[in-house]
Write an enzyme that holds these catalytic residues in place. Structure first.
Site, PDB file in Angstrom:
ATOM      1  N   ILE A 174      71.711  60.285  35.869  1.00 13.09           N
ATOM      2  CA  ILE A 174      72.075  58.901  36.205  1.00 13.09           C
ATOM      3  C   ILE A 174      72.416  58.256  34.875  1.00 13.09           C
ATOM      4  O   ILE A 174      71.623  58.297  33.936  1.00 13.09           O
ATOM      5  CB  ILE A 174      70.921  58.127  36.882  1.00 13.09           C
ATOM      6  N   ALA A 175      73.604  57.679  34.792  1.00 12.13           N
ATOM      7  CA  ALA A 175      74.032  57.079  33.535  1.00 12.13           C
ATOM      8  C   ALA A 175      74.864  55.833  33.807  1.00 12.13           C
ATOM      9  O   ALA A 175      75.665  55.810  34.740  1.00 12.13           O
ATOM     10  CB  ALA A 175      74.856  58.081  32.731  1.00 12.13           C
ATOM     11  N   VAL A 176      74.659  54.819  32.964  1.00  8.83           N
ATOM     12  CA  VAL A 176      75.393  53.562  33.083  1.00  8.83           C
ATOM     13  C   VAL A 176      75.909  53.177  31.707  1.00  8.83           C
ATOM     14  O   VAL A 176      75.178  53.253  30.710  1.00  8.83           O
ATOM     15  CB  VAL A 176      74.487  52.439  33.649  1.00  8.83           C
ATOM     16  N   GLU A 200      63.879  64.970  35.750  1.00 11.60           N
ATOM     17  CA  GLU A 200      63.271  64.919  34.422  1.00 11.60           C
ATOM     18  C   GLU A 200      63.719  63.624  33.760  1.00 11.60           C
ATOM     19  O   GLU A 200      64.857  63.193  33.944  1.00 11.60           O
ATOM     20  CB  GLU A 200      63.702  66.102  33.551  1.00 11.60           C
ATOM     21  N   ASN A 249      61.327  56.794  27.818  1.00 12.75           N
ATOM     22  CA  ASN A 249      62.249  55.939  28.566  1.00 12.75           C
ATOM     23  C   ASN A 249      61.468  55.134  29.610  1.00 12.75           C
ATOM     24  O   ASN A 249      61.508  55.406  30.804  1.00 12.75           O
ATOM     25  CB  ASN A 249      63.349  56.790  29.221  1.00 12.75           C
ATOM     26  N   TYR A 280      61.900  54.709  38.549  1.00 10.91           N
ATOM     27  CA  TYR A 280      61.590  55.853  39.401  1.00 10.91           C
ATOM     28  C   TYR A 280      60.266  55.646  40.150  1.00 10.91           C
ATOM     29  O   TYR A 280      60.170  55.942  41.344  1.00 10.91           O
ATOM     30  CB  TYR A 280      61.557  57.144  38.589  1.00 10.91           C
TER      31      TYR A 280
END
Length: 159
Positions: free
Chosen positions: A75-77, A108, A113, A120
C-alpha cells in the site's frame, strides 16, 4: 479521489513512487508490478479527477474458503497526498476483496511505522510475529500482522 483497478499504463508511475517512498529498501521496478498483475494478483489505484495516480495497493489471494488466505503486498501513497484518507481507502478496498474470499489476511509492516500499524489495528489486524532484518538493504525489522477471515463485508466494517 476514486479507486479503480490498477491499469498497466500506471505501472511506471508505481515504480516512480516506489523510488520516492522506499529509497533505502529495494523499491519495486515496473517489471515487478507487471509480474504481480500477470500472476493475477488484485491491485487498486487511487486516482484524482484528472486520472493521475495518487497511490496503489495490491493483495494476493490463495486457496478457497474456508481455507483461503490473503497477503497484502503493498500500500503506497504519494507523499504529497498523504493524510487525505487515500491509504485507508486503499486498505478497505483490499480488505473488501479478501472478505469476498472469507480469507484470513496477512501483511508485513516496518516496526517503526507507527501510523501504518495504528491503521492496521483499526481494521482488525494484530501483531503475530517479528521478522528481523526483513527489509533490505536497510535491515529494518517488520511485524507480521494478521486479521481473521470475515464471513461477510458487513461484518468487516468495510463499506
Amino acid at each position: 479521489m476514486r479507486l479503480a483497478k490498477l491499469l498497466r499504463r500506471d505501472l511506471a508511475r508505481c515504480a516512480e513512487l516506489e523510488r520516492i517512498l522506499f529509497p533505502e529498501d529495494d523499491p519495486w521496478s515496473e517489471g515487478a508490478f507487471v509480474s504481480e498483475l500477470k500472476r493475477g494478483n488484485f491491485y487498486l489505484g487511487a486516482y484524482d479527477a484528472q486520472e493521475y495516480l495518487l497511490g496503489y495497493a495490491g493483495i494476493a489471494l490463495t486457496g478457497r474458503p474456508p481455507d483461503a488466505e490473503a497477503e497484502i503486498h503493498t500500500i503506497a501513497v504519494d507523499p504529497e497526498y498523504r493524510r487525505q484518507g487515500i491509504g485507508r481507502a486503499l486498505l478497505r478496498g483490499l480488505l473488501s476483496k479478501a472478505d469476498e474470499w472469507r480469507a484470513r489476511t496477512f501483511l508485513e509492516v516496518r516496526t517503526d511505522n507507527d501510523a501504518a500499524i495504528a491503521l492496521y489495528r483499526e481494521h482488525g489486524f494484530e501483531i503475530v510475529g517479528l521478522r528481523k532484518r526483513y527489509y533490505q538493504p536497510s535491515g529494518a525489522d517488520a511485524h507480521t500482522m494478521s486479521r481473521p477471515a470475515q464471513s461477510s463485508v458487513e461484518e468487516s466494517g468495510v463499506p
